[in-house]
Design an enzyme around this catalytic site. Sequence first.
Site, mmCIF file in Angstrom:
data_model
loop_
_atom_site.group_PDB
_atom_site.id
_atom_site.type_symbol
_atom_site.label_atom_id
_atom_site.label_comp_id
_atom_site.label_asym_id
_atom_site.label_seq_id
_atom_site.Cartn_x
_atom_site.Cartn_y
_atom_site.Cartn_z
ATOM 1 N N LYS A 1 -0.119 1.422 3.012
ATOM 2 C CA LYS A 1 0.902 1.443 4.051
ATOM 3 C C LYS A 1 0.545 0.433 5.128
ATOM 4 O O LYS A 1 -0.584 -0.017 5.219
ATOM 5 C CB LYS A 1 0.993 2.847 4.667
ATOM 6 C CG LYS A 1 1.576 3.867 3.697
ATOM 7 C CD LYS A 1 1.764 5.256 4.309
ATOM 8 C CE LYS A 1 2.424 5.268 5.635
ATOM 9 N NZ LYS A 1 3.718 4.572 5.713
ATOM 10 N N GLY A 2 1.529 0.111 5.948
ATOM 11 C CA GLY A 2 1.265 -0.798 7.054
ATOM 12 C C GLY A 2 2.033 -2.097 6.980
ATOM 13 O O GLY A 2 1.854 -2.974 7.819
ATOM 14 N N GLU B 1 0.720 5.964 11.982
ATOM 15 C CA GLU B 1 1.120 6.692 10.769
ATOM 16 C C GLU B 1 -0.042 7.527 10.254
ATOM 17 O O GLU B 1 0.127 8.688 9.854
ATOM 18 C CB GLU B 1 1.574 5.703 9.692
ATOM 19 C CG GLU B 1 2.883 5.010 10.041
ATOM 20 C CD GLU B 1 3.279 3.904 9.083
ATOM 21 O OE1 GLU B 1 4.451 3.529 9.098
ATOM 22 O OE2 GLU B 1 2.429 3.404 8.332
HETATM 23 C C1 5RP Z 1 5.111 0.750 8.037
HETATM 24 C C2 5RP Z 1 4.909 1.342 6.693
HETATM 25 C C3 5RP Z 1 6.112 1.563 5.845
HETATM 26 O O1 5RP Z 1 6.164 2.895 5.471
HETATM 27 C C4 5RP Z 1 6.021 0.703 4.624
HETATM 28 O O2 5RP Z 1 5.830 -0.634 5.046
HETATM 29 C C5 5RP Z 1 7.273 0.804 3.760
HETATM 30 O O3 5RP Z 1 8.340 0.225 4.437
HETATM 31 P P1 5RP Z 1 9.780 0.117 3.809
HETATM 32 O O4 5RP Z 1 10.332 1.496 3.753
HETATM 33 O O5 5RP Z 1 10.534 -0.776 4.766
HETATM 34 O O6 5RP Z 1 9.642 -0.508 2.450
HETATM 35 O O7 5RP Z 1 3.822 1.661 6.271
HETATM 36 O O8 5RP Z 1 3.900 0.506 8.681
#
Ligand code: 5RP
Length: 228
Positions: A94-95, A103
Site C-alpha cells: 500500500k502507499g 493507513e
Molecule cells: C493509498 C493506498 C491506496 O489504498 C492504494 O494506492 C490503492 O489505491 P487505488 O484504490 O487508487 O488503486 O495505499 O496510500
Amino acid sequence: MSQDELKLSVARAAIDYVPDGKIIGVGTGSTANFFIDELAKIRDRIPATVASSKATAERLESHGIRVLDLNEVDSIPVYIDGADEISDSGAMIKGGGGALTREKIIASAADRFICIADESKQVAMLGRFPLPVEVIPMAHRLIARKLDALGGSARLRMKNDAPFVTDNGNYILDVSGLQIADPEALEAEINHYPGVVTVGLFARRGADVCLLGSPAGVKTLTFGRGKP
Ligand code: 5RP
C-alpha cells in the site's frame, strides 16, 4: 467492465461490512473514494469515521460525515481501504497514494481490515508494484542506498518537479525490482532502518477479508488473520 465499475462494485459490497452505530476507519485512494461516496448514502447509520489522510477527511466531510481524530476514539471495529497489491495470504503493498503511515496506524487500531480492490491487484508474489517507503527527509539518500542493497531500486517520489510531501511532512521512496517472498520479514527489516517512518508492506497486519472486483462479480477472500 471498466476498472472504475469494478471499484464501484467492491465499494458497494463493502457497505455490508459497516456495523450500525460504530465508528469506522476509512482508507485513501480511488477505490476508497468510491466507498466514501457509497457510505454517504448510509451516513445516518454511523456516528463518525477516522480518516487515513487529509484528502479522505475532506471527502468524508464534504458528504456531511463526521471525522474524528484517532485520539478521540477507543475502538475501530472495521477499517476499509484499497491496496496496490494483495497476495494469496492477505499481505499487501500500500502507499501508492502516499497515505501509508496513517493507513497503517488505523489498520493496527482496527479489529478487522476489509481490503477492497479490483482483481488486477491480486498477485502470486508481492513486488511488481514499487514498494513505497515513507522516510524522514534528511535520511532519504541514506535509506535509498540501504534499499538498493536489498536488491531493489529506490527512487524519490516527485510531484511538480519537487519531492512529494506526505500529510506527515515526509518523503516517499518507491522501490522497484523487489521480489517479496517473505513480506513479514522484509517489513520488519525495513522498519528497523533509522529514518524510515513506515514501509508500505502490510504483512504483519494484513487484510482479514478482501473484496475483489471481477467481471463475474465480487469475490470474497477471507484470511482470518486477526489483529496481531
Ligand atoms: C493509498 C493506498 C491506496 O489504498 C492504494 O494506492 C490503492 O489505491 P487505488 O484504490 O487508487 O488503486 O495505499 O496510500
